[in-house]
Design a protein around this motif. Structure first.
Motif, short mmCIF file in Angstrom:
data_model
loop_
_atom_site.label_atom_id
_atom_site.label_comp_id
_atom_site.label_asym_id
_atom_site.label_seq_id
_atom_site.Cartn_x
_atom_site.Cartn_y
_atom_site.Cartn_z
N ILE A 73 -4.42 3.19 7.76
CA ILE A 73 -3.35 2.70 6.95
C ILE A 73 -3.75 1.41 6.31
O ILE A 73 -3.62 1.33 5.19
N VAL A 74 -4.38 0.60 6.95
CA VAL A 74 -5.03 -0.59 6.26
C VAL A 74 -6.03 -0.24 5.52
O VAL A 74 -6.07 -1.04 4.30
N GLY A 75 -6.92 0.84 5.52
CA GLY A 75 -7.85 0.91 4.56
C GLY A 75 -7.47 1.69 3.39
O GLY A 75 -8.36 1.90 2.42
N TYR A 76 -6.43 2.16 3.20
CA TYR A 76 -5.66 2.72 2.14
C TYR A 76 -5.28 2.09 1.16
O TYR A 76 -5.08 0.80 1.27
N GLU A 77 -5.38 2.54 -0.14
CA GLU A 77 -5.36 1.67 -1.36
C GLU A 77 -3.80 1.39 -1.60
O GLU A 77 -3.45 0.54 -2.52
N TRP A 78 -2.88 2.22 -1.19
CA TRP A 78 -1.43 2.02 -1.50
C TRP A 78 -1.19 1.72 -3.07
O TRP A 78 -0.57 0.62 -3.30
N PRO A 79 -1.31 2.82 -3.65
CA PRO A 79 -0.93 2.73 -5.09
C PRO A 79 0.53 2.43 -5.36
O PRO A 79 1.04 1.84 -6.39
N GLY A 80 1.56 3.09 -4.38
CA GLY A 80 2.76 2.84 -4.72
C GLY A 80 3.23 1.47 -3.81
O GLY A 80 4.48 1.26 -3.63
N ASN A 81 2.31 0.95 -3.31
CA ASN A 81 2.70 -0.45 -2.52
C ASN A 81 3.54 -0.34 -1.46
O ASN A 81 3.51 0.57 -0.82
N VAL A 82 4.31 -1.34 -1.24
CA VAL A 82 5.25 -1.55 -0.16
C VAL A 82 6.24 -0.19 0.11
O VAL A 82 6.54 0.12 1.34
N ARG A 83 6.68 0.30 -1.06
CA ARG A 83 7.73 1.31 -0.97
C ARG A 83 6.76 2.57 -0.51
O ARG A 83 7.41 3.35 0.35
N GLU A 84 5.84 2.77 -1.16
CA GLU A 84 4.91 4.06 -0.30
C GLU A 84 4.71 3.78 1.09
O GLU A 84 4.56 4.65 1.94
N PHE A 120 8.48 -1.79 9.67
CA PHE A 120 9.05 -0.38 9.54
C PHE A 120 9.43 0.51 10.68
O PHE A 120 9.91 1.30 10.89
N LEU A 121 8.10 0.44 11.62
CA LEU A 121 8.01 1.25 12.84
C LEU A 121 9.33 0.65 13.66
O LEU A 121 10.06 1.62 14.30
N GLN A 122 9.67 -0.58 13.82
CA GLN A 122 10.91 -1.03 14.39
C GLN A 122 11.98 -0.14 13.96
O GLN A 122 12.87 0.18 14.57
N ARG A 123 12.05 -0.37 12.68
CA ARG A 123 13.14 0.03 12.15
C ARG A 123 13.36 1.57 12.02
O ARG A 123 14.55 1.96 12.71
N PHE A 124 12.66 2.32 11.90
CA PHE A 124 12.61 3.79 11.86
C PHE A 124 12.75 4.18 13.33
O PHE A 124 13.15 5.21 13.64
N PRO A 168 0.75 -10.17 -5.59
CA PRO A 168 -0.42 -9.19 -5.64
C PRO A 168 -0.15 -7.89 -5.12
O PRO A 168 0.66 -7.70 -4.14
N PRO A 169 -0.80 -6.86 -5.47
CA PRO A 169 -0.82 -5.39 -4.84
C PRO A 169 -0.85 -5.41 -3.25
O PRO A 169 -1.79 -6.27 -2.98
N LEU A 170 -0.48 -4.57 -2.62
CA LEU A 170 -0.72 -4.30 -1.20
C LEU A 170 -2.16 -4.36 -0.86
O LEU A 170 -2.76 -4.61 0.23
N ARG A 171 -2.93 -3.44 -1.57
CA ARG A 171 -4.33 -3.59 -1.65
C ARG A 171 -5.09 -4.99 -1.45
O ARG A 171 -6.28 -4.91 -0.83
#
Length: 235
Positions: free
Chosen positions: A123-134, A101-105, A85-88
């Motif tokens: 961040i949790v409330g955003y819809e993230w249309p670009g999913n994990v890459r976004e 990602f925070l650890q990595r960067f 399923p999409p991230l949202r």
């Protein structure tokens, strides 16, 4: 040697399979069906045994109906489907992904940034249309651009922070995935949104699902997950 020949006895991952041309689909189907191919410019057939993993963001069933994707190739690939399923629709995963990602960067940029709870809420409330890459790109940008040790809401890139609420000084969350204590908070937010959608729809689950941007089946799963019964809305 091409990719199929190099992958003999192993696995070949075909990304965005829904975007390949019909001519390429025919060639791919032959390899999958007969396990043979010819090198470019060659005349001798070679046999290959390769496990195929294919991925796409496209609706292949719709593409088949529109004759943009071969039906026989679709069923040849559709052996063990995994629907992600999409991230949202799986917001409980977002804090863990942010921590990863925070650890990595942080490591790549020689920093030790932490993220505030208010920034995490955005961040949790955003819809993230670009999913994990976004999400990955967002975290990388915040780490690179940060000038403080704590990522605040105003550090979150647009359009995520367009509706940034005013809030008291945020609590601090650490970047390690095991250090996050947000799953319950995220679950509480999701549960409240489910209840609100049901109230606004008069308890009609199909309408509530439409308001939430999910399918009725997904809504039913979430209602069961959070032990939400119709009487809680209408009673």
């Amino acid at each position: 040697m091409g990719y199929f020949e190099l992958a003999a006895g192993g696995t070949l991952f075909l990304d965005e399979i829904g975007d390949i041309s019909l001519a390429t689909q025919i060639k791919l189907l032959r390899v999958l069906q007969e396990r043979t191919f010819e090198r470019v410019g060659g005349s001798r057939s070679l046999t290959v045994d390769v496990r195929i993993i294919a991925a796409t963001n496209a609706d292949l069933e719709e593409a088949v109906r529109a004759r943009h994707f071969r039906e026989d190739l679709y069923y040849r690939l559709h052996v063990v489907p995994i629907v992600l399923p999409p991230l949202r629709e799986r917001r409980e995963d977002i804090p863990l992904l942010v921590g990863h990602f925070l650890q990595r960067f942080n490591a790549e940029n020689h920093k030790a940034l932490k993220i505030s709870s208010a920034a995490m809420d955005l961040i949790v409330g955003y819809e993230w249309p670009g999913n994990v890459r976004e999400l990955e790109n967002c975290i990388e940008r915040m780490v690179v651009m940060a000038r403080r040790e704590i990522i605040a809401p105003e550090d979150v890139p647009l359009p995520i922070n367009i509706h940034m609420p005013t809030a008291p000084p945020p609590r601090v969350l650490f970047p390690e995935p095991t250090a996050f204590t947000l799953p319950k908070a995220v679950a509480d937010i999701e549960r409240e949104r489910l209840l609100e959608a049901l109230r606004r729809s008069g308890g009609v689950q199909t309408r509530a699902a439409a308001l939430l941007g999910i399918t009725p089946r997904q809504l039913g799963y979430k209602l069961k997950k959070y032990h939400i019964a119709p009487k809680m809305i209408l009673g």
